[in-house]
Design a protein around this motif. Structure first.
Motif, short mmCIF file in Angstrom:
data_model
loop_
_atom_site.label_atom_id
_atom_site.label_comp_id
_atom_site.label_asym_id
_atom_site.label_seq_id
_atom_site.Cartn_x
_atom_site.Cartn_y
_atom_site.Cartn_z
N ASP A 112 0.32 -1.28 -0.08
CA ASP A 112 0.34 0.04 -0.09
C ASP A 112 0.94 1.18 -0.39
OD1 ASP A 112 -2.14 -1.89 -0.10
OD2 ASP A 112 -2.85 -1.31 2.11
N GLU A 113 2.03 0.80 0.76
CA GLU A 113 3.02 2.23 0.60
C GLU A 113 3.66 2.62 -0.46
OE1 GLU A 113 6.53 4.22 3.44
OE2 GLU A 113 5.68 2.94 3.44
N ILE A 114 3.61 1.56 -1.67
CA ILE A 114 4.53 1.88 -2.34
C ILE A 114 3.62 2.26 -3.24
CG2 ILE A 114 5.33 0.35 -5.02
CD1 ILE A 114 7.61 -1.25 -2.58
N ALA A 115 2.01 1.79 -4.04
CA ALA A 115 1.37 2.11 -4.43
C ALA A 115 0.99 3.99 -3.98
CB ALA A 115 -0.23 1.65 -3.61
N SER A 116 1.07 4.39 -3.05
CA SER A 116 0.79 5.81 -2.57
C SER A 116 2.03 6.46 -3.37
CB SER A 116 0.71 5.71 -0.74
OG SER A 116 1.38 5.34 -0.17
N ARG A 117 3.13 5.95 -3.44
CA ARG A 117 4.62 6.74 -3.58
C ARG A 117 5.68 6.34 -5.00
NH1 ARG A 117 8.41 5.70 0.93
NH2 ARG A 117 9.47 6.95 -0.47
N ALA A 118 3.55 5.77 -5.85
CA ALA A 118 4.74 5.07 -7.38
C ALA A 118 6.17 6.07 -7.13
CB ALA A 118 3.37 4.57 -7.89
N LYS A 119 5.50 7.39 -7.58
CA LYS A 119 6.22 7.78 -8.74
C LYS A 119 7.57 8.63 -7.67
CE LYS A 119 2.79 10.48 -10.97
NZ LYS A 119 1.84 12.32 -10.93
N ASP A 120 7.85 8.23 -6.65
CA ASP A 120 8.83 8.52 -5.86
C ASP A 120 9.76 7.44 -6.31
OD1 ASP A 120 7.91 10.44 -4.38
OD2 ASP A 120 7.38 9.91 -2.72
N PHE A 121 8.87 5.69 -6.37
CA PHE A 121 9.70 4.96 -6.56
C PHE A 121 9.30 4.66 -8.31
CE2 PHE A 121 7.88 3.85 -3.00
CZ PHE A 121 8.69 4.20 -2.02
N GLY A 122 9.23 5.87 -8.83
CA GLY A 122 9.77 5.61 -10.58
C GLY A 122 9.02 4.59 -10.80
N LEU A 123 7.86 4.22 -10.45
CA LEU A 123 6.56 3.84 -11.46
C LEU A 123 5.49 4.19 -11.55
CD1 LEU A 123 6.78 0.70 -8.34
CD2 LEU A 123 7.90 1.05 -10.41
N GLU A 124 4.68 3.64 -13.31
CA GLU A 124 3.29 4.26 -13.40
C GLU A 124 2.51 3.63 -12.62
OE1 GLU A 124 2.05 5.07 -17.23
OE2 GLU A 124 3.13 7.04 -16.26
N GLU A 125 1.63 3.89 -12.26
CA GLU A 125 0.62 2.65 -12.16
C GLU A 125 -0.62 2.51 -13.47
OE1 GLU A 125 -1.21 2.95 -8.26
OE2 GLU A 125 -1.36 5.53 -8.79
N GLY A 126 -1.07 1.60 -13.60
CA GLY A 126 -1.94 0.69 -14.60
C GLY A 126 -2.90 0.21 -13.49
N ASP A 127 -3.97 -0.53 -14.61
CA ASP A 127 -4.79 -1.38 -14.00
C ASP A 127 -4.73 -1.83 -12.47
OD1 ASP A 127 -5.89 -0.19 -15.75
OD2 ASP A 127 -6.47 -1.53 -16.69
N SER A 128 -5.86 -1.48 -11.70
CA SER A 128 -5.64 -2.13 -10.35
C SER A 128 -7.01 -2.76 -10.52
CB SER A 128 -4.97 -1.93 -8.87
OG SER A 128 -6.26 -0.83 -8.50
N THR A 129 -6.52 -4.00 -9.66
CA THR A 129 -8.46 -4.85 -8.67
C THR A 129 -8.25 -5.63 -7.73
OG1 THR A 129 -10.72 -6.37 -9.68
CG2 THR A 129 -8.26 -6.97 -10.05
N LEU A 130 -9.41 -5.32 -6.97
CA LEU A 130 -9.50 -6.25 -5.91
C LEU A 130 -10.84 -7.12 -5.02
CD1 LEU A 130 -8.92 -4.35 -2.02
CD2 LEU A 130 -10.66 -5.14 -1.90
N TRP A 131 -10.24 -7.69 -4.95
CA TRP A 131 -11.75 -9.23 -4.96
C TRP A 131 -11.56 -9.32 -3.55
CZ3 TRP A 131 -11.62 -12.85 -9.88
CH2 TRP A 131 -11.38 -12.45 -10.58
N ILE A 132 -13.17 -9.75 -2.79
CA ILE A 132 -13.67 -10.22 -1.63
C ILE A 132 -13.60 -11.63 -1.73
CG2 ILE A 132 -14.03 -9.54 0.83
CD1 ILE A 132 -13.59 -6.66 0.16
N THR A 133 -13.05 -12.29 -1.42
CA THR A 133 -13.86 -14.30 -2.25
C THR A 133 -14.26 -14.63 -0.40
OG1 THR A 133 -11.71 -14.95 -2.35
CG2 THR A 133 -12.26 -14.67 -3.90
N ALA A 134 -15.78 -14.97 -0.62
CA ALA A 134 -16.37 -15.60 1.08
C ALA A 134 -16.00 -17.27 1.23
CB ALA A 134 -17.94 -15.42 0.56
N SER A 135 -15.83 -17.93 1.42
CA SER A 135 -15.79 -18.93 2.19
C SER A 135 -16.20 -19.88 3.14
CB SER A 135 -14.11 -19.43 1.95
OG SER A 135 -13.28 -18.87 2.60
#
Length: 223
Positions: free
Chosen positions: A141-164
């Motif tokens: 999560d920290e890398i995602a919030s500081r992507a530009k600081d690390f020389g990265l550019e964000e692309g698509d993302s997805t989060l799934w909550i699966t039940a069991s």
């Protein structure tokens, strides 16, 4: 479709009767529901959806007609059929990045390695080793919030909550963490993509129907 392959009148009528019966079962389940997420209501809903889809297809094939019904489903088209009251759940996350500034990425990793003996930067000093160091040091999560600081550019993302029904045994899925996901167990899904922004821009670019800049109410034509 050839005449020989057309559904018979009897088949279409049988599908219509199946929809009627599924409607009755769904109503009965709703009337006798226990709680907001009664599994009997989920089951009746899915049966009704399947019956309506079958009838719609046969009706179209036989008479070239469609129904006005639309059973809502998730964006991926797969209805949730997992437990109504899940006792456990998993969170699956995928984030894509482009390495747009390799030198910045490597420099960040070198700073971490200089202060942490356990952070071993590969001798080649490349981006592959730098990623290992940075993700070993920082939470995703920290890398995602500081992507530009690390020389990265964000692309698509997805989060799934699966039940069991129960939590997995320790180490059970580590060999293939995403290999046993049943789409019907996806309780919630959150997608982030620039394609959504592009679609919004397309709507924003549409001309104003009122040349004077005043918007008309739906279904009304300005005088």
């Amino acid at each position: 479709m050839s005449d020989a392959a057309l559904p018979t009148v009897a088949e279409v009528r049988a599908a219509a009767e199946a929809v009627k019966a599924a409607l009755d079962r769904h109503l009965a389940a709703v009337e006798s529901r226990i709680g907001d997420e009664d599994p009997a209501v989920y089951a009746a809903f899915n049966e009704l959806a399947a019956a309506a889809e079958e009838y719609d297809e046969l009706l179209y094939d036989r008479y070239d007609e469609v129904t006005p019904f639309e059973i809502p489903t998730p964006e991926d088209g797969v209805a949730y059929t997992g437990p109504a009251e899940p006792a456990a759940f998993s969170v699956l996350v995928r984030r894509d990045y482009a390495v747009v500034e390799p030198a910045r990425l490597i420099a960040q990793a070198e700073r971490v390695a200089a202060h942490d003996r356990d952070a071993d930067l590969d001798d080649d000093g490349g981006t592959a080793g730098a990623l290992g160091v940075l993700f070993g040091e920082y939470e995703p999560d920290e890398i995602a919030s500081r992507a530009k600081d690390f020389g990265l550019e964000e692309g698509d993302s997805t989060l799934w909550i699966t039940a069991s029904e129960e939590i997995a045994e320790p180490g059970e899925w580590l060999g293939s963490p995403f290999g046993h996901v049943d789409p019907q167990d996806v309780l919630h899904r959150f997608d982030v993509s620039s394609v959504f922004d592009e679609e919004a821009d397309e709507f924003d670019d549409e001309p104003d129907p009122d040349p004077h800049g005043e918007s008309a109410a739906p279904g009304l034509t300005p005088a």
